[in-house]
Write a protein that holds these residues in place. Structure first.
Motif, short mmCIF file in Angstrom:
data_model
loop_
_atom_site.label_atom_id
_atom_site.label_comp_id
_atom_site.label_asym_id
_atom_site.label_seq_id
_atom_site.Cartn_x
_atom_site.Cartn_y
_atom_site.Cartn_z
N ILE A 40 41.67 -13.50 22.46
CA ILE A 40 42.69 -12.82 21.89
C ILE A 40 44.05 -13.49 22.39
O ILE A 40 45.07 -13.68 21.74
CB ILE A 40 42.82 -11.25 22.28
CG1 ILE A 40 41.69 -10.66 21.56
CG2 ILE A 40 44.16 -10.87 22.09
CD1 ILE A 40 41.33 -9.27 21.89
N GLU A 41 44.23 -13.95 23.66
CA GLU A 41 45.44 -14.48 24.15
C GLU A 41 45.74 -16.03 23.59
O GLU A 41 46.92 -16.18 23.78
CB GLU A 41 44.93 -15.00 25.61
CG GLU A 41 44.92 -13.74 26.78
CD GLU A 41 44.61 -14.14 28.20
OE1 GLU A 41 44.89 -15.27 28.53
OE2 GLU A 41 43.76 -13.25 28.77
N ILE A 42 44.73 -16.69 22.95
CA ILE A 42 45.10 -17.76 22.12
C ILE A 42 45.45 -17.48 20.51
O ILE A 42 45.28 -18.40 19.97
CB ILE A 42 44.25 -19.01 22.46
CG1 ILE A 42 42.69 -18.69 22.11
CG2 ILE A 42 43.95 -19.19 24.11
CD1 ILE A 42 41.62 -19.54 22.40
N LEU A 43 44.92 -16.39 20.13
CA LEU A 43 45.05 -16.06 18.83
C LEU A 43 46.59 -16.23 18.30
O LEU A 43 47.57 -15.91 19.29
CB LEU A 43 44.86 -14.73 18.45
CG LEU A 43 43.19 -14.24 18.36
CD1 LEU A 43 43.01 -13.01 18.07
CD2 LEU A 43 42.45 -15.14 17.04
N GLU A 44 46.71 -16.83 17.35
CA GLU A 44 48.14 -17.01 16.68
C GLU A 44 48.46 -15.63 15.87
O GLU A 44 48.30 -15.59 14.52
CB GLU A 44 48.20 -18.22 15.97
CG GLU A 44 48.27 -19.49 16.77
CD GLU A 44 48.39 -20.84 16.15
OE1 GLU A 44 48.80 -20.60 14.86
OE2 GLU A 44 48.39 -21.95 16.59
N ALA A 45 48.42 -14.68 16.45
CA ALA A 45 48.74 -13.27 15.80
C ALA A 45 50.35 -13.01 15.53
O ALA A 45 50.96 -12.98 16.53
CB ALA A 45 48.05 -12.22 16.43
N ASP A 46 50.67 -13.08 14.30
CA ASP A 46 52.00 -12.38 13.98
C ASP A 46 52.07 -10.86 14.57
O ASP A 46 51.23 -10.07 14.29
CB ASP A 46 52.28 -12.37 12.61
CG ASP A 46 53.58 -12.10 12.14
OD1 ASP A 46 54.22 -11.43 12.67
OD2 ASP A 46 54.21 -12.66 11.29
N PRO A 47 53.08 -10.80 15.40
CA PRO A 47 53.49 -9.32 15.84
C PRO A 47 53.07 -8.27 14.97
O PRO A 47 52.70 -7.17 15.08
CB PRO A 47 54.69 -9.43 16.74
CG PRO A 47 54.90 -10.82 16.82
CD PRO A 47 54.27 -11.77 15.89
N SER A 48 53.66 -8.41 13.64
CA SER A 48 53.47 -7.61 12.34
C SER A 48 52.31 -7.18 12.20
O SER A 48 51.73 -6.23 11.88
CB SER A 48 54.12 -7.91 11.42
OG SER A 48 53.76 -9.21 10.86
N ALA A 49 51.16 -8.23 12.40
CA ALA A 49 49.68 -7.80 12.25
C ALA A 49 49.17 -7.07 13.21
O ALA A 49 48.75 -5.80 13.07
CB ALA A 49 48.96 -9.01 12.09
N GLN A 107 52.74 -11.80 22.59
CA GLN A 107 51.25 -11.43 22.30
C GLN A 107 50.89 -10.27 22.83
O GLN A 107 49.66 -9.53 22.80
CB GLN A 107 50.56 -12.53 23.12
CG GLN A 107 50.59 -13.69 22.39
CD GLN A 107 50.07 -14.91 23.52
OE1 GLN A 107 50.63 -15.22 24.59
NE2 GLN A 107 48.99 -15.59 23.13
N VAL A 108 51.72 -9.44 23.30
CA VAL A 108 51.63 -8.05 24.30
C VAL A 108 51.09 -7.25 23.01
O VAL A 108 50.23 -6.54 23.33
CB VAL A 108 52.80 -7.57 24.65
CG1 VAL A 108 52.70 -6.07 24.99
CG2 VAL A 108 53.09 -8.31 25.83
N PRO A 109 51.53 -6.77 21.78
CA PRO A 109 51.04 -5.75 20.85
C PRO A 109 49.59 -6.15 20.53
O PRO A 109 48.90 -5.19 20.43
CB PRO A 109 52.02 -6.17 19.68
CG PRO A 109 53.04 -6.83 20.03
CD PRO A 109 52.85 -7.67 21.15
N ALA A 110 49.14 -7.52 20.50
CA ALA A 110 47.71 -7.59 20.02
C ALA A 110 46.79 -7.33 21.17
O ALA A 110 45.59 -6.67 20.98
CB ALA A 110 47.56 -9.26 19.80
N VAL A 111 47.21 -7.55 22.40
CA VAL A 111 46.46 -7.34 23.88
C VAL A 111 46.39 -5.64 23.70
O VAL A 111 45.22 -5.01 23.93
CB VAL A 111 46.75 -8.03 25.04
CG1 VAL A 111 46.22 -7.52 25.99
CG2 VAL A 111 46.91 -9.56 24.86
#
Length: 256
Positions: A215-224, A132-136
């Protein structure tokens, strides 16, 4: 004659060696301005500053005004954010946050929202899993640009103000980094644009409008998240005039 002093709560953005034992610090103050100060003897093993002025720490300082650089007299640690230095994935995500702030903040230029934003972001970054680091990181960069007056226009055309949509058959959107955002089909012939995935623009919108808790609980693919980080790199290059070296490392390190 004694030097005038002031109290400051700040976040340590950058440390530069000076002489044999001193450090020059770039700090984000609570009012959003940048402080540049010398911590004398901070690199000595027995110095009380050694553990209190680490990167990404929140600190309370007593600072004496100097001619070119202020001087740190006392420091008290408020929040260590130790994980951001201990774990390489989290360190890689924290570095672009500090580097961009170092670029967009100035001494004497107040912007209090930047301090609150960054303190929350660093705390959030220390809690999340590496994936989750890239999204934050991307969320903080976008929000920092917005608070610095460099928010991209992602909903309406920068040329005519009409709503913009992706081209249905391609899933792409026209964007002008130079002009400041999305461009509608009618204006594309008169504005220099590049095509970017509509999903990247959608993620930019989502991260801009979401709190870090969300954002912490988003299921974000690191590629996104990486697609947003590449957008940020280009945006910073165009509007700040900087190439964030820490983002280049993030793209090539293979950690995520």
């Amino acid at each position: 004659m004694s030097q005038p002093t002031y109290d400051a709560r700040a976040i340590v953005l950058r440390k530069t060696k000076l002489g044999e034992s001193d450090l020059i610090l770039a700090l984000l103050a609570e009012d959003g301005s940048q402080i540049r100060a010398v911590a004398k003897g901070a690199r000595k093993p027995a110095s009380s500053f050694a553990a209190r002025l680490e990167l990404y720490s929140v600190v309370d300082l007593l600072v004496a005004r100097g001619r070119s650089l202020d001087i740190v007299k006392e420091a008290r640690l408020v929040e260590s954010n130790e994980r951001l230095r201990r774990d390489i994935e989290h360190a890689a995500g924290a570095a672009p946050i500090a580097e961009l702030l170092d670029r967009v903040t100035q001494m004497g230029l107040e912007n209090p929202r930047l301090f609150a934003l960054t303190r929350t972001a660093l705390s959030s970054l220390g809690r999340v899993d590496p994936a989750q680091v890239p999204a934050v990181c991307a969320a903080h960069l976008l929000k920092t640009l917005a608070f610095a007056g460099l928010r991209p226009s992602l909903d309406v055309c920068v040329s005519c103000g009409r709503d913009v949509e992706a081209v249905p058959e391609s899933g792409l959107m026209a964007l002008s980094y130079q002009e400041g955002g999305a461009v509608c089909a009618a204006c594309r012939s008169s504005v220099e644009t590049v095509l970017v995935p509509a999903s990247t623009v959608a993620w930019c919108r989502a991260l801009l409008s979401s709190t870090f808790a969300e954002i912490e609980i988003l299921e974000a693919d690191p590629s996104a998240a990486f697609s947003v980080l590449r957008f940020c790199q280009q945006w910073v290059s165009e509007h700040v005039g900087a190439n964030l070296k820490s983002l280049n490392f993030l793209f090539t390190c293979g950690l995520f």
